[in-house]
Write an enzyme that holds these catalytic residues in place. Sequence first.
Site, PDB file in Angstrom:
ATOM      1  N   ASN A 151      -3.446   1.079  -4.988  1.00 50.06           N
ATOM      2  CA  ASN A 151      -2.947  -0.308  -4.984  1.00 50.06           C
ATOM      3  C   ASN A 151      -1.759  -0.492  -4.031  1.00 50.06           C
ATOM      4  O   ASN A 151      -0.884  -1.326  -4.258  1.00 50.06           O
ATOM      5  CB  ASN A 151      -2.582  -0.760  -6.414  1.00 50.06           C
ATOM      6  CG  ASN A 151      -2.349  -2.257  -6.580  1.00 50.06           C
ATOM      7  OD1 ASN A 151      -1.555  -2.683  -7.413  1.00 50.06           O
ATOM      8  ND2 ASN A 151      -3.018  -3.083  -5.807  1.00 50.06           N
ATOM      9  N   CYS A 156      -2.541   0.207  -0.299  1.00 46.55           N
ATOM     10  CA  CYS A 156      -3.113  -0.001   1.040  1.00 46.55           C
ATOM     11  C   CYS A 156      -4.193  -1.090   1.032  1.00 46.55           C
ATOM     12  O   CYS A 156      -3.956  -2.208   1.461  1.00 46.55           O
ATOM     13  CB  CYS A 156      -3.693   1.301   1.591  1.00 46.55           C
ATOM     14  SG  CYS A 156      -2.451   2.585   1.924  1.00 46.55           S
ATOM     15  N   ARG A 157      -5.368  -0.746   0.532  1.00 50.34           N
ATOM     16  CA  ARG A 157      -6.510  -1.653   0.673  1.00 50.34           C
ATOM     17  C   ARG A 157      -6.453  -2.861  -0.251  1.00 50.34           C
ATOM     18  O   ARG A 157      -6.631  -4.004   0.192  1.00 50.34           O
ATOM     19  CB  ARG A 157      -7.816  -0.881   0.446  1.00 50.34           C
ATOM     20  CG  ARG A 157      -8.087   0.165   1.498  1.00 50.34           C
ATOM     21  CD  ARG A 157      -9.198   1.113   1.088  1.00 50.34           C
ATOM     22  NE  ARG A 157      -8.816   2.000   0.002  1.00 50.34           N
ATOM     23  CZ  ARG A 157      -9.607   2.891  -0.572  1.00 50.34           C
ATOM     24  NH1 ARG A 157     -10.863   2.987  -0.172  1.00 50.34           N
ATOM     25  NH2 ARG A 157      -9.166   3.684  -1.524  1.00 50.34           N
ATOM     26  N   SER A 158      -6.220  -2.622  -1.531  1.00 51.23           N
ATOM     27  CA  SER A 158      -6.332  -3.755  -2.464  1.00 51.23           C
ATOM     28  C   SER A 158      -5.257  -4.833  -2.306  1.00 51.23           C
ATOM     29  O   SER A 158      -5.583  -6.017  -2.444  1.00 51.23           O
ATOM     30  CB  SER A 158      -6.456  -3.274  -3.913  1.00 51.23           C
ATOM     31  OG  SER A 158      -5.361  -2.490  -4.302  1.00 51.23           O
ATOM     32  N   ASP A 199     -10.254   4.465   2.772  1.00 53.48           N
ATOM     33  CA  ASP A 199      -8.816   4.567   2.532  1.00 53.48           C
ATOM     34  C   ASP A 199      -8.093   4.891   3.841  1.00 53.48           C
ATOM     35  O   ASP A 199      -8.349   5.934   4.448  1.00 53.48           O
ATOM     36  CB  ASP A 199      -8.570   5.677   1.509  1.00 53.48           C
ATOM     37  CG  ASP A 199      -7.148   5.649   0.961  1.00 53.48           C
ATOM     38  OD1 ASP A 199      -6.297   4.950   1.551  1.00 53.48           O
ATOM     39  OD2 ASP A 199      -6.891   6.322  -0.054  1.00 53.48           O
TER      40      ASP A 199
END
Length: 178
Positions: A36, A38-40, A150
Amino acid sequence: MRRAGNVRRAPWAPGCARGKMAEQVPKSVLFVCLGNICRSPIAEAVFRKLVTDQKLSDNWRIDSAATSTYEIGNPPDYRGQSCMKKHGIPMNHIARQVTKEDFATFDYILCMDESNLRDLTRKSNQVKNCRAKIELLGSYDPQNQLIIEDPYYGNESDFEAVYQQCARCCRAFLEKVR
Ligand SMILES: *[C@@H]1O[C@H](CO)[C@@H](O)[C@H](O)[C@H]1NC(C)=O
């Protein structure tokens, strides 16, 4: 009470007759990845910007969370922050782990890779009242890139790629469910 037209305003306010209008039922989406950071949070920020630009933010509850506990309490990765700045997208989030309540209250839980999907499915099986539809965000990609990798061990270009995937997928998701 008689009202003309298509009034878009907090339709779920208590005692409000407009709440019966099906198209205005609020929707909710939780974006999930491993940490929670980087991507989300990127997906959350991108989706919130889309919804805000289309004046739909009253109709949406939007958040993001982690499958793991690794980064709880931390802000988004600085590389993701600079990527969002570059694209003029506000991002403001503190990492948290997904909860049982999330499964019971969100309509959609959209995650990034197969490992997220496995973790979420396992967690959802421990919840009696799972309401959320758990899917890969990449399943909405018009370019069919199913997995959002990721970028943690990568570089700026990897964050840019995550942003591009999130932008395509969020646009398509909103188009489909709005
Ligand atoms: C990022 O890493 C990839 C492969 O590891 C490399 O090809 C690319 O040039 C790098 N990009 C930047 C901006 O450093």
